[in-house]
Design an enzyme around this catalytic site. Structure first.
Site, PDB file in Angstrom:
ATOM      1  N   THR A  23      10.578 -10.077   4.699  1.00  0.00           N
ATOM      2  CA  THR A  23      10.401 -11.267   3.867  1.00  0.00           C
ATOM      3  C   THR A  23      10.314 -10.709   2.419  1.00  0.00           C
ATOM      4  O   THR A  23      10.299  -9.736   1.797  1.00  0.00           O
ATOM      5  CB  THR A  23       9.160 -11.950   4.159  1.00  0.00           C
ATOM      6  OG1 THR A  23       7.875 -11.153   3.875  1.00  0.00           O
ATOM      7  CG2 THR A  23       8.868 -12.256   5.440  1.00  0.00           C
ATOM      8  N   VAL A  27       0.949  -1.203  -0.151  1.00  0.00           N
ATOM      9  CA  VAL A  27      -0.113   0.164  -0.045  1.00  0.00           C
ATOM     10  C   VAL A  27       0.832   1.347   0.194  1.00  0.00           C
ATOM     11  O   VAL A  27       0.476   2.500   0.019  1.00  0.00           O
ATOM     12  CB  VAL A  27      -0.887  -0.027   1.148  1.00  0.00           C
ATOM     13  CG1 VAL A  27      -1.891  -0.950   1.081  1.00  0.00           C
ATOM     14  CG2 VAL A  27      -0.366  -0.097   2.669  1.00  0.00           C
ATOM     15  N   LYS A  83       3.639   1.453   2.541  1.00  0.00           N
ATOM     16  CA  LYS A  83       4.329   1.790   3.875  1.00  0.00           C
ATOM     17  C   LYS A  83       5.880   2.331   3.388  1.00  0.00           C
ATOM     18  O   LYS A  83       6.271   3.219   4.527  1.00  0.00           O
ATOM     19  CB  LYS A  83       4.337   0.517   4.572  1.00  0.00           C
ATOM     20  CG  LYS A  83       2.947   0.012   4.977  1.00  0.00           C
ATOM     21  CD  LYS A  83       3.184  -1.107   5.905  1.00  0.00           C
ATOM     22  CE  LYS A  83       3.782  -2.346   5.435  1.00  0.00           C
ATOM     23  NZ  LYS A  83       2.847  -3.019   4.200  1.00  0.00           N
ATOM     24  N   THR A  84       6.560   1.628   2.643  1.00  0.00           N
ATOM     25  CA  THR A  84       7.977   2.009   2.493  1.00  0.00           C
ATOM     26  C   THR A  84       8.192   3.342   2.010  1.00  0.00           C
ATOM     27  O   THR A  84       9.169   3.956   2.488  1.00  0.00           O
ATOM     28  CB  THR A  84       8.720   0.904   1.654  1.00  0.00           C
ATOM     29  OG1 THR A  84       8.586  -0.245   2.294  1.00  0.00           O
ATOM     30  CG2 THR A  84      10.326   1.384   1.361  1.00  0.00           C
ATOM     31  N   ALA A 134       5.411  -5.778   8.774  1.00  0.00           N
ATOM     32  CA  ALA A 134       5.277  -6.637   7.651  1.00  0.00           C
ATOM     33  C   ALA A 134       3.606  -6.568   7.285  1.00  0.00           C
ATOM     34  O   ALA A 134       2.842  -6.885   7.918  1.00  0.00           O
ATOM     35  CB  ALA A 134       5.444  -7.957   8.004  1.00  0.00           C
ATOM     36  N   GLY A 135       3.080  -6.392   6.038  1.00  0.00           N
ATOM     37  CA  GLY A 135       1.901  -6.502   5.626  1.00  0.00           C
ATOM     38  C   GLY A 135       1.144  -5.344   6.360  1.00  0.00           C
ATOM     39  O   GLY A 135       1.297  -4.327   6.731  1.00  0.00           O
ATOM     40  N   LYS A 149      13.039  -2.575  10.524  1.00  0.00           N
ATOM     41  CA  LYS A 149      11.923  -3.410   9.849  1.00  0.00           C
ATOM     42  C   LYS A 149      12.153  -4.987  10.770  1.00  0.00           C
ATOM     43  O   LYS A 149      13.251  -5.388  10.477  1.00  0.00           O
ATOM     44  CB  LYS A 149      12.405  -3.834   8.363  1.00  0.00           C
ATOM     45  CG  LYS A 149      11.605  -4.782   7.574  1.00  0.00           C
ATOM     46  CD  LYS A 149      10.268  -4.039   7.037  1.00  0.00           C
ATOM     47  CE  LYS A 149       9.545  -5.157   6.139  1.00  0.00           C
ATOM     48  NZ  LYS A 149       8.194  -4.488   5.748  1.00  0.00           N
ATOM     49  N   GLU A 193       8.681  -0.219  10.385  1.00  0.00           N
ATOM     50  CA  GLU A 193       7.930  -0.637   9.300  1.00  0.00           C
ATOM     51  C   GLU A 193       7.414  -2.069   9.491  1.00  0.00           C
ATOM     52  O   GLU A 193       8.265  -2.714   9.353  1.00  0.00           O
ATOM     53  CB  GLU A 193       8.500  -0.466   7.931  1.00  0.00           C
ATOM     54  CG  GLU A 193       7.205  -0.570   7.113  1.00  0.00           C
ATOM     55  CD  GLU A 193       7.818  -0.799   5.562  1.00  0.00           C
ATOM     56  OE1 GLU A 193       8.746  -0.362   5.121  1.00  0.00           O
ATOM     57  OE2 GLU A 193       7.298  -1.495   4.698  1.00  0.00           O
ATOM     58  N   GLY A 248      -1.129   6.399   0.872  1.00  0.00           N
ATOM     59  CA  GLY A 248       0.189   6.058   0.367  1.00  0.00           C
ATOM     60  C   GLY A 248       0.499   6.499  -0.911  1.00  0.00           C
ATOM     61  O   GLY A 248       1.509   6.909  -1.489  1.00  0.00           O
TER      62      GLY A 248
HETATM   63  N1  LIG Z   1       3.593   7.547  -3.596  1.00  0.00           N
HETATM   64  C1  LIG Z   1       4.198   6.630  -4.382  1.00  0.00           C
HETATM   65  N2  LIG Z   1       5.084   7.070  -5.387  1.00  0.00           N
HETATM   66  C2  LIG Z   1       5.926   6.082  -5.853  1.00  0.00           C
HETATM   67  N3  LIG Z   1       5.591   4.823  -5.886  1.00  0.00           N
HETATM   68  C3  LIG Z   1       4.758   4.401  -4.831  1.00  0.00           C
HETATM   69  C4  LIG Z   1       4.143   5.108  -4.091  1.00  0.00           C
HETATM   70  N4  LIG Z   1       3.446   4.715  -3.224  1.00  0.00           N
HETATM   71  C5  LIG Z   1       3.933   3.233  -3.613  1.00  0.00           C
HETATM   72  N5  LIG Z   1       4.473   2.971  -4.687  1.00  0.00           N
HETATM   73  C6  LIG Z   1       5.012   1.811  -5.185  1.00  0.00           C
HETATM   74  O1  LIG Z   1       4.249   0.921  -5.102  1.00  0.00           O
HETATM   75  C7  LIG Z   1       4.906  -0.394  -4.702  1.00  0.00           C
HETATM   76  C8  LIG Z   1       4.411  -0.571  -3.205  1.00  0.00           C
HETATM   77  O2  LIG Z   1       4.815   0.403  -2.260  1.00  0.00           O
HETATM   78  P1  LIG Z   1       5.719  -0.103  -1.180  1.00  0.00           P
HETATM   79  O3  LIG Z   1       6.792  -0.698  -1.230  1.00  0.00           O
HETATM   80  O4  LIG Z   1       5.832   1.295  -0.287  1.00  0.00           O
HETATM   81  O5  LIG Z   1       4.426  -0.898  -0.281  1.00  0.00           O
HETATM   82  P2  LIG Z   1       4.633  -1.613   1.279  1.00  0.00           P
HETATM   83  O6  LIG Z   1       3.222  -1.194   1.779  1.00  0.00           O
HETATM   84  O7  LIG Z   1       5.746  -1.002   1.938  1.00  0.00           O
HETATM   85  O8  LIG Z   1       4.800  -3.186   0.858  1.00  0.00           O
HETATM   86  P3  LIG Z   1       5.244  -4.128   1.837  1.00  0.00           P
HETATM   87  O9  LIG Z   1       4.221  -4.776   2.584  1.00  0.00           O
HETATM   88  O10 LIG Z   1       5.855  -5.222   0.869  1.00  0.00           O
HETATM   89  O11 LIG Z   1       6.477  -3.592   2.745  1.00  0.00           O
HETATM   90  C9  LIG Z   1       6.445   0.128  -4.904  1.00  0.00           C
HETATM   91  O12 LIG Z   1       6.510  -0.627  -6.259  1.00  0.00           O
HETATM   92  C10 LIG Z   1       6.481   1.418  -4.724  1.00  0.00           C
HETATM   93  O13 LIG Z   1       7.444   2.073  -5.338  1.00  0.00           O
HETATM   94  C1  LIG Z   2       6.290 -10.425   1.012  1.00  0.00           C
HETATM   95  C2  LIG Z   2       5.454  -8.837   1.231  1.00  0.00           C
HETATM   96  N1  LIG Z   2       5.915  -7.936   0.412  1.00  0.00           N
HETATM   97  C3  LIG Z   2       5.212  -8.572   2.605  1.00  0.00           C
HETATM   98  N2  LIG Z   2       6.377  -8.068   3.142  1.00  0.00           N
HETATM   99  C4  LIG Z   2       4.760  -9.479   3.790  1.00  0.00           C
HETATM  100  C5  LIG Z   2       3.196  -9.561   3.438  1.00  0.00           C
HETATM  101  C6  LIG Z   2       2.500 -10.495   4.493  1.00  0.00           C
HETATM  102  C7  LIG Z   2       0.846 -10.456   4.229  1.00  0.00           C
HETATM  103  C8  LIG Z   2       0.401 -11.530   4.905  1.00  0.00           C
HETATM  104  C9  LIG Z   2      -1.293 -11.419   4.756  1.00  0.00           C
HETATM  105  O1  LIG Z   2      -2.081 -10.524   5.138  1.00  0.00           O
HETATM  106  O2  LIG Z   2      -1.776 -12.264   3.813  1.00  0.00           O
HETATM  107 MG   LIG Z   3       7.465  -2.153   2.364  1.00  0.00          MG
END
Ligand SMILES: Nc1ncnc2c1ncn2[C@@H]1O[C@H](COP(=O)(O)OP(=O)(O)OP(=O)(O)O)[C@@H](O)[C@H]1O
Ligand SMILES: C[C@H](N)[C@H](N)CCCCCC(=O)O
Ligand SMILES: [Mg+2]
Length: 254
Positions: A42, A14, A16-17, A135-136, A38, A133, A194
């Site tokens: 995973t 969504v 988060k990163t 996970a999920g 973190k 941050e 996000g």
């Molecule tokens: N505002 C944004 N600008 C550019 N790219 C974005 C933006 N928000 C999300 N993304 C892109 O969407 C994808 C998912 O975003 P991100 O990695 O931040 O999700 P996450 O919630 O951290 O996922 P995870 O659960 O794997 O940690 C990535 O490829 C990221 O670059």
């Molecule tokens: C691998 C992925 N990018 C995440 N970091 C891990 C997400 C776990 C989600 C589990 C779930 O809610 O089903």
């Molecule tokens: Mg992330």
């Protein structure tokens, strides 16, 4: 006292990163030193780019990796202090990733909640703000004992940052996440978008209004969040866009 922000989401992927990177940029611009933790990474190989590495890359900073033995000192100007509790290859929930990678012994070797708290404590001694941050989403198990991201946030006394999506389906996911957070006593928090699309339609605008209402009803601060694509526009753009975000998310306690 060190501020701990726990960044969770209504789902994986969504943003988060990217939100974590934006918060780090804005906090640093306000003169605050920040570390990123973190607890369970995973879906990344040993040599791959974890979320903490992504944050550093997005901000053009060098990674200063904190080891449990306490090797790293305070970070320099161009460094970001980061740490991971554990890294696992399979792109799955932490406990299942451990089970797949190394069976029951690997799952049992996952860090405990107390170990995560101790690690954040070590980072807290070195910086002003620690951003964790998860996970999920909020109720993903981090430990073999079934403790979740929510349990970690409670144990840390953290301010919760819930990252959400503006698209169809977000209202139910967001309401469930906020209800679960409040039920666990996580009353101090912010709801953040996000990724806001460049061409929003009536659905996005309606969801924006509803999400703001959900935040207000839950006693959470509401931040409009980040524009889609911002993650790829470099540190200066991220920092500029994050000023309001950081004010809403961290302002009351930073
Ligand atoms: N505002 C944004 N600008 C550019 N790219 C974005 C933006 N928000 C999300 N993304 C892109 O969407 C994808 C998912 O975003 P991100 O990695 O931040 O999700 P996450 O919630 O951290 O996922 P995870 O659960 O794997 O940690 C990535 O490829 C990221 O670059
Ligand atoms: C691998 C992925 N990018 C995440 N970091 C891990 C997400 C776990 C989600 C589990 C779930 O809610 O089903
Ligand atoms: Mg992330």
């Amino acid at each position: 006292m060190t501020l701990v922000l726990c960044v969770t989401g209504t789902d994986t992927d969504v943003g988060k990163t990217v939100v974590t990177a934006a918060l780090v940029a804005a906090l640093r611009a306000h003169g605050r030193s920040v570390a990123v933790y973190k607890p369970t990474q995973t879906g990344v190989s040993a040599a791959g780019e974890g979320d903490v590495d992504t944050v550093a890359r997005l901000l053009g900073l060098r990674v200063l990796r904190h080891r449990p033995s306490g090797v790293a000192g305070p970070p320099g100007e161009d460094e970001l202090l980061v740490a991971e509790g554990v890294r696992l290859g399979p792109p799955m929930a932490p406990v299942d990733a451990a089970l797949l990678e190394g069976g029951q012994s690997a799952a049992s070797a996952l860090p405990t909640l107390a170990q995560h708290v101790a690690r954040v404590g070590q980072l807290s001694a070195l910086v002003d703000v620690v951003v964790v941050e998860g996970a999920g989403g909020l109720l993903v198990d981090l430990t073999v004992a079934g403790e979740t991201v929510a349990d970690l946030a409670v144990a840390l006394g953290a301010r919760l940052v819930v990252v959400t999506r503006p698209a169809l389906g977000t209202l139910n996911h967001t309401a469930l996440t906020l209800e679960a957070a409040l039920r666990r006593g996580l009353t101090d928090g912010a709801l953040v978008l996000g990724s806001w699309p460049p061409d929003p339609g009536p659905l996005h605008h309606a969801n924006l209004t509803r999400l703001a209402e959900l935040a207000t009803r839950s006693g959470y601060a509401w931040a409009y969040g980040l524009q889609e694509g911002l993650g790829g526009r470099g540190p200066a753009a991220l920092q500029a866009a994050a000023v309001q975000l950081a004010h809403v998310v961290a302002g009351q306690r930073a």
